[in-house]
Write a protein that holds these residues in place. Structure first.
Motif, mmCIF file in Angstrom:
data_model
loop_
_atom_site.group_PDB
_atom_site.id
_atom_site.type_symbol
_atom_site.label_atom_id
_atom_site.label_comp_id
_atom_site.label_asym_id
_atom_site.label_seq_id
_atom_site.Cartn_x
_atom_site.Cartn_y
_atom_site.Cartn_z
ATOM 1 N N CYS A 83 1.040 -1.254 0.060
ATOM 2 C CA CYS A 83 0.075 0.317 0.221
ATOM 3 C C CYS A 83 1.150 1.528 -0.151
ATOM 4 C CB CYS A 83 -0.672 0.614 1.316
ATOM 5 S SG CYS A 83 -2.309 1.109 1.098
ATOM 6 N N ALA A 84 0.158 2.400 -0.958
ATOM 7 C CA ALA A 84 1.600 3.779 -0.677
ATOM 8 C C ALA A 84 0.853 4.717 -0.025
ATOM 9 C CB ALA A 84 1.244 4.326 -2.178
ATOM 10 N N MET A 85 -0.506 4.093 1.306
ATOM 11 C CA MET A 85 -0.732 5.307 2.267
ATOM 12 C C MET A 85 -0.132 6.076 2.908
ATOM 13 S SD MET A 85 -3.244 6.310 0.380
ATOM 14 C CE MET A 85 -3.244 5.706 -0.722
ATOM 15 N N GLY A 86 0.109 5.375 3.316
ATOM 16 C CA GLY A 86 1.802 5.381 4.666
ATOM 17 C C GLY A 86 2.159 4.667 6.437
ATOM 18 N N CYS A 87 0.407 4.964 6.579
ATOM 19 C CA CYS A 87 -0.864 4.651 7.526
ATOM 20 C C CYS A 87 0.398 4.112 8.502
ATOM 21 C CB CYS A 87 -1.797 4.023 8.081
ATOM 22 S SG CYS A 87 -2.778 4.741 6.583
ATOM 23 N N THR A 88 1.038 4.971 10.032
ATOM 24 C CA THR A 88 1.981 4.915 10.191
ATOM 25 C C THR A 88 1.726 3.073 11.464
ATOM 26 O OG1 THR A 88 1.344 6.151 11.926
ATOM 27 C CG2 THR A 88 3.655 6.791 10.898
ATOM 28 N N PHE A 89 0.260 3.132 11.432
ATOM 29 C CA PHE A 89 0.461 2.231 12.643
ATOM 30 C C PHE A 89 -0.221 0.818 12.097
ATOM 31 C CE2 PHE A 89 -3.309 5.128 11.435
ATOM 32 C CZ PHE A 89 -4.044 3.242 10.407
ATOM 33 N N CYS A 90 0.115 0.807 10.409
ATOM 34 C CA CYS A 90 -0.268 -0.481 9.538
ATOM 35 C C CYS A 90 1.131 -1.346 8.727
ATOM 36 C CB CYS A 90 -1.103 0.329 8.487
ATOM 37 S SG CYS A 90 -1.320 -1.145 7.667
ATOM 38 N N LEU A 133 -9.858 2.317 -2.784
ATOM 39 C CA LEU A 133 -10.057 3.533 -4.101
ATOM 40 C C LEU A 133 -8.742 3.975 -4.615
ATOM 41 C CD1 LEU A 133 -12.642 5.269 -2.125
ATOM 42 C CD2 LEU A 133 -12.997 3.794 -3.175
ATOM 43 N N ASP A 134 -7.081 3.777 -4.287
ATOM 44 C CA ASP A 134 -6.358 3.620 -4.811
ATOM 45 C C ASP A 134 -6.085 3.072 -6.388
ATOM 46 O OD1 ASP A 134 -3.762 4.998 -5.839
ATOM 47 O OD2 ASP A 134 -2.823 3.967 -3.880
ATOM 48 N N MET A 203 -2.037 9.205 9.804
ATOM 49 C CA MET A 203 -2.324 9.104 8.165
ATOM 50 C C MET A 203 -1.994 10.307 7.607
ATOM 51 S SD MET A 203 -5.900 7.787 9.120
ATOM 52 C CE MET A 203 -6.493 6.924 8.153
ATOM 53 N N PRO A 204 -0.782 9.937 6.651
ATOM 54 C CA PRO A 204 -0.056 11.218 5.659
ATOM 55 C C PRO A 204 -0.998 11.179 4.202
ATOM 56 C CG PRO A 204 1.092 9.287 6.300
ATOM 57 C CD PRO A 204 0.544 9.178 6.303
#
Ligand code: SF4
Length: 324
Positions: A83-90, A133-134, A203-204
């Motif tokens: 995933c490209a979203m970079g959520c820090t908790f994931c 949705l990406d 969540m960037p």
């Protein structure tokens, strides 16, 4: 869905739907499924499909129990590898984005769960690896097949798409829901923070699409489509779990017709935060309820397998370069 080998889209859809209903795939495609299943004592299982390019999809089967004790098995599908979203908790974020899944690779997860592993799948949630949705066109194509009466014939009310709040993607999904048979499709939003400052940190995506813009977009969705929104809130100790966070979140939700699902944080590998205590989860849920919100609490399943929410990801391939 684009037709393969120049086959028109409608014909390709019909072929796929029919094959899935009968549980038969092209023998070459069936033979290429390299499957590994891991089971947790709590009944959760995670299965991994290795694709011909060597990358793996992870999916989770959750044997939940509905009203009256009826089983309602839920399949959590992936829409991307990484995933490209970079959520820090994931955990998945640690991999970066390897590539998008195709329509076929998404519905293949239903095929394997149903016909290879013998589960009667009642609900599908797009909450596995990736931001759906990406990869919105493939997700829409897969939903069209999953609800096709010639195929799996699932009700769209039993399918939920979960997003971190890609506003462009929510608008695209809204158009699809308005124009298709998927009128009861459910939308879930990973909110996870009461304000922009906290959300920007974990969540960037929020730096580009903030909570005010997200709220406007969700209000618009609710005006156009029936059914409540599901707002997911991963409760992380010391980050977003204070009483002040709960009341600020309630203020942000305002008049959105929404149910809040509080998800106790499942520590990713090398996590800087622990899981919250039961007492902290209960306190947070109570504060939200006192503020007049409809709140549920997600039961943690599959933590031992790294199959719980936010824990999917393959440590062997996570160091690889982004492909897309
Ligand atoms: S929480 Fe979802 S969107 Fe965020 S990094 Fe993980 S998989 Fe991607």
């Amino acid at each position: 869905m684009r037709g393969r080998d120049g086959i028109p889209r409608e014909q390709a859809m019909r072929e796929w739907a029919g094959c899935l209903r009968e549980g038969r795939l092209d023998p070459k495609r069936e033979a290429a499924i390299d499957l590994r299943v891991e089971s947790d004592p709590d009944g959760t299982s995670k299965f991994l499909i290795r694709h011909p390019d060597g990358l793996e999809t992870e999916s989770v089967v959750l044997p939940l129990t509905g009203k009256g004790g009826k089983p309602r098995t839920t399949l959590c599908v992936s829409s991307q590898i990484g995933c490209a979203m970079g959520c820090t908790f994931c955990e998945t974020a640690q991999m970066g984005l390897m590539r998008n899944l195709t329509v076929e690779e998404i519905v293949l997860q239903w095929h394997v769960a149903t016909h290879r592993l013998g589960h009667a799948i009642r609900n599908i949630v797009f909450m596995g690896m990736g931001e759906p949705l990406d990869n919105v066109e493939a997700v829409i194509g897969s939903i069209e097949i999953l609800i096709d009466r010639r195929g799996p014939s699932m009700s769209s009310s039993r399918i939920a798409v979960s997003t971190v709040g890609r506003i462009d993607g929510i608008r695209r999904l809204s158009r699809f829901v308005g124009e298709s048979e998927a009128r009861k499709l459910r939308l879930a939003i990973s909110v996870n923070a009461p304000d922009d400052e906290t959300r920007n940190r974990i969540m960037p995506l929020n730096r580009a699409m903030d909570m005010t813009a997200l709220h406007e977009c969700l209000s618009d969705w609710c005006e156009r489509h029936a059914g409540p929104l599901l707002l997911e809130y991963v409760l992380i100790p010391g980050v977003n779990d204070s009483d002040h966070a709960a009341t600020t979140l309630a203020g942000w939700i305002d008049r959105l017709p929404a149910r809040v699902n509080v998800i106790p944080y499942n520590p990713r590998r090398e996590s800087p935060w622990p899981a919250p205590t039961e007492a902290d989860v209960d306190r947070f849920v109570r504060t939200l309820r006192d503020a007049g919100l409809d709140v549920s609490r997600r039961v943690t399943q599959g933590r031992a397998l790294m199959a719980a929410c936010g824990q999917l990801g393959n440590e062997h391939i996570r160091k690889r370069r982004r492909i897309d």
